[in-house]
Design a protein around this motif. Structure first.
Motif, short mmCIF file in Angstrom:
data_model
loop_
_atom_site.label_atom_id
_atom_site.label_comp_id
_atom_site.label_asym_id
_atom_site.label_seq_id
_atom_site.Cartn_x
_atom_site.Cartn_y
_atom_site.Cartn_z
N ASP A 177 -3.42 3.87 8.90
CA ASP A 177 -3.10 4.64 7.70
C ASP A 177 -3.93 5.92 7.66
O ASP A 177 -4.95 6.05 8.34
CB ASP A 177 -3.39 3.82 6.44
CG ASP A 177 -2.51 2.59 6.33
OD1 ASP A 177 -1.46 2.56 6.99
OD2 ASP A 177 -2.89 1.64 5.61
N TYR A 183 -1.71 6.79 2.91
CA TYR A 183 -0.36 6.98 3.44
C TYR A 183 -0.21 6.13 4.70
O TYR A 183 -1.13 6.06 5.53
CB TYR A 183 -0.11 8.45 3.77
CG TYR A 183 -0.11 9.35 2.56
CD1 TYR A 183 1.06 9.65 1.88
CD2 TYR A 183 -1.30 9.90 2.09
CE1 TYR A 183 1.06 10.48 0.76
CE2 TYR A 183 -1.32 10.73 0.97
CZ TYR A 183 -0.13 11.01 0.32
OH TYR A 183 -0.14 11.83 -0.80
N ASN A 184 0.95 5.49 4.83
CA ASN A 184 1.17 4.68 6.02
C ASN A 184 1.53 5.56 7.22
O ASN A 184 1.55 6.79 7.13
CB ASN A 184 2.26 3.62 5.76
CG ASN A 184 3.61 4.24 5.41
OD1 ASN A 184 3.90 5.38 5.76
ND2 ASN A 184 4.42 3.47 4.72
N GLN A 185 1.83 4.93 8.35
CA GLN A 185 2.08 5.68 9.57
C GLN A 185 3.34 6.53 9.51
O GLN A 185 3.52 7.43 10.33
CB GLN A 185 2.14 4.72 10.76
CG GLN A 185 0.85 3.94 10.96
CD GLN A 185 0.91 3.01 12.15
OE1 GLN A 185 1.45 3.35 13.19
NE2 GLN A 185 0.34 1.83 12.01
N SER A 186 4.19 6.25 8.53
CA SER A 186 5.40 7.06 8.35
C SER A 186 5.19 8.20 7.36
O SER A 186 6.12 8.96 7.08
CB SER A 186 6.56 6.17 7.86
OG SER A 186 6.82 5.13 8.79
N GLN A 235 4.36 7.77 4.14
CA GLN A 235 4.75 7.36 2.80
C GLN A 235 3.53 6.89 2.01
O GLN A 235 2.64 6.22 2.56
CB GLN A 235 5.79 6.23 2.86
CG GLN A 235 7.07 6.64 3.55
CD GLN A 235 8.04 5.48 3.69
OE1 GLN A 235 7.61 4.32 3.76
NE2 GLN A 235 9.33 5.77 3.76
#
Length: 411
Positions: A240, A258-261, A263
Motif C-alpha cells: 500500500d 491507498y491500495n496497489q490499484s 484506491q
C-alpha cells in the motif's frame, strides 16, 4: 533404551538359568540363547558409549562437532536435491559443507516479512562506512533507497538518482517535483518493490516513474481541491501507499492509505478522543509490526498509530527534556524507530513502543546536521542526509550474529 536393555539382559539370564536347571533342552537352543545374550551385551556397551560421549550434562557440543564425531561410523550419506548431491565420506571437511550450502537458492514468494530478528544484533555504536558529496542538489532533505548502491535524493526543488559516487545516474533531475514552501524538507518521494519512483508533483498528483526513468504516469490524481499530499511512503509488507494529507481551511491533517490499484483504503485523522492526531507531518514510515509512524514537525512529536488507526503513543523527546524537532524518520529490521532531531542535531533511536534507547548519532564530523534517513533492509546500512550541505553518509549499526556458536564448558 539402556534401562530396557538391562532388563532384557536380566530376562535372558533368567530364561537360560531356568532352562538349564528345570527344562531338558537340546544344546542348539541353549547355544542360540547364549548368542543372543552376547549380542545384547554388545548393544548395551554401544549404548553406554554413546551416553558417555553425548548425553553427559556437563559436556556441550555444536552440530558441526557432532557431524565430525560420527563421520567414521558413516559409510556414505547422500543429500540429494534434483541434480546436486552432498556426500559425507572419509574426505568430508568443512569446506565441502560450505560449498554445498552456498548453492542453496532461496526464492521469494508472496509478501516477505521480516523474520530474521534472531540473526541480527546491535553493534556497540554506529560505524561510519562511507560518504558521498552530491553535485545536483543543495541539501539532502529526503532519501529513498532503491538498491544497496542507488538512492533518490531531493532538496525540495531537485530530485536525482545517484550511486555511491554522488554522480547523477539519470540525464536530468525530475523537473515536476512539488516545490511549495510548505513542502520544504518533506518526504516527497518513495520507491516501490519494482524499484519505481513514486513522488508528489507540482499539481499535487502522485506520479509513478518507471524503473528505466522514461515513463511517468499519474498513480493517484488529486480530486479534492481542499486537500494536498505532504509526504508519501510505500509499504513493503502490504504494497500500500501511505500518504499524509493537509487541508488549509479549515486546518486539518490526516493519513490516507491507498491500495496497489490507487484506491483509497483507509483514513486516519483523530485520536481516541476525536481530537486531531497531526499538525504538519513532514515524513511518514511504517514499522515491522504494522504501526504507522509519523514525524510531525509542527507538533514536535513522533506520532504512532497501530495498523487499524488507533493512537498508540506520541514521543516528544529524550529523558534529558530537550524539545524534539522531528525531521527524517525510518524503522529498521529490529523494529527500532530512528528519527532526526533538529534541536539536538542527533539521530535518536526508540524501541517499537516509543521508549528512548540512545542517541545513535550525534552531530557527525563527516557531515552537517542530519535531516533525512533511509534504511537499507538488504545490507542493514543507514543512509543519512545533511541539512546544511550536499553530504550523504552511510553507517552500519546492525550486524549479523552467528546462528551456530561453539560453546565448551569444563565439568
Amino acid at each position: 533404551m539402556f534401562i530396557k536393555a538391562e532388563g532384557l539382559k536380566d530376562l535372558i539370564d533368567y530364561v537360560i538359568f531356568d532352562l538349564l536347571t528345570n527344562v531338558l533342552c537340546d544344546f542348539d537352543f541353549k547355544h542360540r540363547c547364549l548368542n543372543q545374550k552376547i549380542e545384547m551385551s554388545r548393544h548395551i556397551c554401544s549404548y553406554q558409549e554413546y551416553e558417555d560421549r553425548y548425553i553427559q550434562p556437563a559436556f556441550t557440543f555444536s552440530a558441526l562437532q557432532f557431524l565430525f564425531s560420527i563421520k567414521t561410523a558413516l559409510i556414505q550419506v547422500h543429500l540429494a536435491s534434483h541434480t546436486s548431491k552432498l556426500s559425507i565420506t572419509e574426505s568430508f571437511n568443512k569446506d565441502d559443507v560450505m560449498e554445498s550450502l552456498s548453492t542453496i537458492q532461496i526464492t521469494e514468494r508472496g509478501i516477505r516479512r521480516v523474520g530474521n530478528e534472531c540473526l541480527l544484533k546491535l553493534t556497540s555504536g554506529a560505524e561510519f562506512h562511507q560518504s558521498l558529496t552530491l553535485t545536483d542538489v543543495d541539501r539532502c532533505y529526503h532519501i529513498s533507497c532503491v538498491t544497496s548502491d542507488r538512492v533518490w535524493v531531493s532538496d525540495g526543488n531537485n530530485l536525482i538518482l545517484t550511486d555511491t559516487t554522488g554522480v547523477p545516474l539519470q540525464p536530468q533531475p525530475v523537473k515536476d517535483l512539488c516545490s511549495d514552501d510548505i513542502f520544504t524538507g518533506n518526504g516527497l518521494h518513495t520507491v516501490n518493490s519494482e524499484s519505481e519512483l513514486i513522488y508528489i508533483n507540482k499539481n499535487y498528483d502522485i506520479n509513478k516513474l518507471s524503473k528505466d526513468m522514461k515513463t511517468a504516469t499519474t498513480f493517484i490524481e488529486r480530486t479534492d481541491s481542499t486537500w494536498v499530499p505532504l509526504c508519501v511512503y510505500w509499504s513493503p509488507s502490504t504494497g500500500d501507499l501511505l500518504v499524509v494529507m493537509l487541508r488549509r481551511l479549515p486546518w486539518g491533517c490526516k493519513v490516507t492509505r491507498y491500495n496497489q490499484s490507487g484506491q483509497l483504503a483507509q483514513t486516519i485523522q483523530h485520536d481516541n478522543t476525536e481530537l486531531g492526531l497531526y499538525r504538519v507531518p513532514h515524513h511518514i514510515t511504517e514499522n515491522n509490526n504494522g504501526d504507522i509512524v509519523v514525524s510531525d514537525f509542527e507538533s514536535g512529536a513522533v506520532v504512532v498509530t497501530e495498523r487499524g488507526g488507533r493512537h498508540r503513543f506520541s514521543y516528544t523527546g529524550p529523558p534529558s527534556g530537550s524539545v524534539l524537532l522531528p525531521c527524517g524518520i525510518c524503522t529498521d529490521a529490529l523494529s527500532h524507530i530512528l528519527v532526526c532531531d533538529g534541536t539536538t542535531k542527533t539521530v535518536q533511536m526508540l524501541d517499537k513502543d516509543g521508549q528512548f534507547l540512545s542517541h545513535l548519532l550525534t552531530e557527525p564530523q563527516e557531515m552537517g546536521p542530519p535531516w533525512s534517513l533511509s534504511y537499507d533492509v538488504n545490507t542493514h546500512r543507514l543512509w543519512v542526509g545533511s541539512w546544511w550541505d550536499k553530504k550523504v553518509c552511510v553507517y552500519r549499526y546492525i550486524t549479523r550474529q552467528d546462528a551456530l556458536t561453539d560453546q565448551h564448558s569444563s565439568p
